[in-house]
Design an enzyme around this catalytic site. Structure first.
Site, PDB file in Angstrom:
ATOM      1  N   HIS A  69       0.862  -1.203   0.000  1.00  0.00           N
ATOM      2  CA  HIS A  69       0.000   0.000   0.000  1.00  0.00           C
ATOM      3  C   HIS A  69       0.894   1.248   0.000  1.00  0.00           C
ATOM      4  O   HIS A  69       1.701   1.393  -0.901  1.00  0.00           O
ATOM      5  CB  HIS A  69      -0.924  -0.082   1.219  1.00  0.00           C
ATOM      6  N   HIS A 108      -2.240  -2.542  -9.469  1.00  0.00           N
ATOM      7  CA  HIS A 108      -3.211  -1.874  -8.603  1.00  0.00           C
ATOM      8  C   HIS A 108      -4.474  -2.734  -8.546  1.00  0.00           C
ATOM      9  O   HIS A 108      -4.850  -3.350  -9.540  1.00  0.00           O
ATOM     10  CB  HIS A 108      -3.560  -0.490  -9.165  1.00  0.00           C
ATOM     11  N   ASP A 121       2.754   5.373  -6.756  1.00  0.00           N
ATOM     12  CA  ASP A 121       4.016   5.292  -6.010  1.00  0.00           C
ATOM     13  C   ASP A 121       5.235   5.210  -6.899  1.00  0.00           C
ATOM     14  O   ASP A 121       6.368   5.279  -6.406  1.00  0.00           O
ATOM     15  CB  ASP A 121       3.974   4.068  -5.082  1.00  0.00           C
TER      16      ASP A 121
END
Ligand code: SDX
Length: 425
Positions: free
Chosen positions: A266, A307, A365
């Site tokens: 995460h 994802h 990210d």
């Protein structure tokens, strides 16, 4: 009201079980499975791949089209035309503020940026090399101790005060984590600075001289905050909602969200992306790591890729990649070796059938860490920045949960343990 119905036939149950089907303003219809419990049945959905845990009007994601809306506004337009505190207002209140409403909101936030002086003593209990996420979980949870009694979670005004306190104090606590780790004195916030500018000064300024944040870096920092503000029912937001459903103090709930965000699957991925790029070290080693990422017997995954919801480019990654180029050019490091490895890694992965077939694309990210490293933020602080930015999403969902009739969240299970048995003897 349900505008459609589903009828479920189950072996051993004569009549079909009628289940209401609801339609939202966007996205898939949902089947209300609550009537199943009266038939002695549960649904089974580990990881909540196909479960709508709540009704919400804050954020909408279309994973196939790579769409992200905050209260209906596309993230690309907010990134270009808005700023983090305006998006905070939007997420909390549902509409963009007028110029006067925005000025008042910013003024209130910037006048709540100090933390109780006693908080600084919490830091003394940690080693200087403590991970800043551990310190954040502790200190944000500890804020409960300072505000626990002045809080009626059913009072909209009390909920708004909590939101202001958390939006305002997270940058101060985050910067304190960094200062403590390098043995420098804490910097008090300045009410006359912008939100991101104030954060950069608390991070990199010292009492010995004036600090002026580079406006390009301050804008990039604000953009990183904005792009991480909210993301529907992700793991940490769902954690905050579940903690909130017990009536827990909002500071304790946000601390639970920080804990959930920390994991490398995460929010911890941004820190893991930098570690991965540094481990790759050279473009010539990319094939070796792509091979490892595809090997089912190797736990290595391409950090910053894939994802649960996006099966297309994460729209935030696209915006961050453009910002990356701008920041590195501004700093004269457009030839940053890590950016070159990241760009090449993305190209190779997106041409490889393993990633194409699984619709694995760069997520938020993948590029954020490169920008934060260029700004001068240490890798260990990357997830702290994510938590700082996501606090508005967490508190908006917490507040939305408490603004309508609700019950404690209590999932059930498929039990596969022992049958009843007697204690021997
Ligand atoms: C965030 O939910 C959100 O909205 C989160 C977030 C937010 O803003 O709140 O967007 C922020 O958390 C972004 C994600 C950051 N995490 C990472 O970058 C870590 C690397 N990514 C993976 O761990 C993974 O992609 C997840 C955790 C993001 C998603 O996991 P899922 O949905 O459970 O997918 P999966 O593990 O079932 O993967 C499906 C297939 C598997 O292969 P097969 O078993 O089908 O052969 O894809 C493979 C996986 O092995 N796979 C990857 C991969 N991600 C998935 N293979 C290699 N590298 C990867 N990164």
């Amino acid at each position: 009201m349900a505008d459609k119905k589903a009828r479920l036939m189950v072996d051993g149950i004569d009549d079909p079980i009628e289940l209401p089907v609801y339609s939202g303003t966007e996205g898939p219809d949902v089947v209300d499975v609550r009537p199943l419990s009266a038939k002695g049945l549960f649904t089974y959905d580990p990881g909540f791949v196909a479960t709508a845990a709540c009704e919400s009007s804050i954020t909408y994601i279309d994973g196939d089209k790579g769409i992200l809306l905050h209260r209906g506004y596309p993230i690309e337009q907010l990134a270009e035309k808005s700023d983090y505190l305006e998006v905070c207002y939007l997420l909390l209140n549902g509409e963009l503020p007028t110029a006067e409403e925005k000025a008042q909101f910013v003024d209130i936030v910037m006048h709540h940026t100090m933390v109780h002086e006693q908080i600084s003593y919490f830091f003394r209990g940690f080693r200087r090399d403590a991970h800043p996420m551990a310190i954040m979980v502790a200190c944000v949870g500890a804020l409960s101790a300072f505000y626990h009694d002045s809080l009626d979670i059913n009072d909209p005004y009390h909920r708004e005060v909590c939101a202001f306190r958390l939006i305002a104090k997270m940058p101060t606590l985050a910067a304190m984590c960094y200062k403590y780790s390098i043995g420098q004195p804490f910097m008090y916030p300045r009410n006359d600075l912008g939100y991101a500018e104030n954060f950069l000064r608390m991070m990199f300024g010292t009492p010995c001289e004036e600090y002026q944040a580079n406006p390009v870096l301050a804008k990039a920092m604000d953009l990183i905050f904005l792009l991480h503000a909210d993301h529907e029912q992700n793991a940490s937001t769902s954690t905050v909602r579940l903690a909130g459903s017990s009536g827990a103090n909002p500071f304790a709930c946000i601390a639970s969200g920080i804990a959930a965000l920390w994991g490398p699957a995460h929010g911890g991925a941004n820190e893991a992306v930098l570690a991965m790029l540094q481990e790759i070290g050279d473009e010539s080693r990319i094939p070796e790591f792509i091979k490892r990422a595809k090997d089912p017997d190797d736990s290595f995954r391409l950090m910053g890729f894939g994802h649960r919801v996006y099966h297309n480019f994460d729209p935030r990654a696209k915006v961050l990649k453009a910002s990356c180029d701008q920041v590195l050019t501004e700093l004269g490091i457009e030839n940053d070796p890590l950016l070159k490895i990241a760009t090449r890694l993305e190209q190779v992965a997106l041409e490889d059938d393993y990633f194409v077939k699984r619709k694995l694309y760069p997520n938020v990210d993948f590029y954020s860490g490169i920008i934060m490293k260029a700004i001068g933020i240490p890798t260990s602080m990357f997830t702290v920045i994510f938590a700082l930015a996501r606090t508005i999403g967490w508190i908006s969902h917490w507040s939305e949960f408490h603004s309508s009739p609700n019950r404690i969240g209590r999932p059930r299970q498929l039990y596969t343990g022992q049958h009843k048995r007697d204690y021997p003897g």
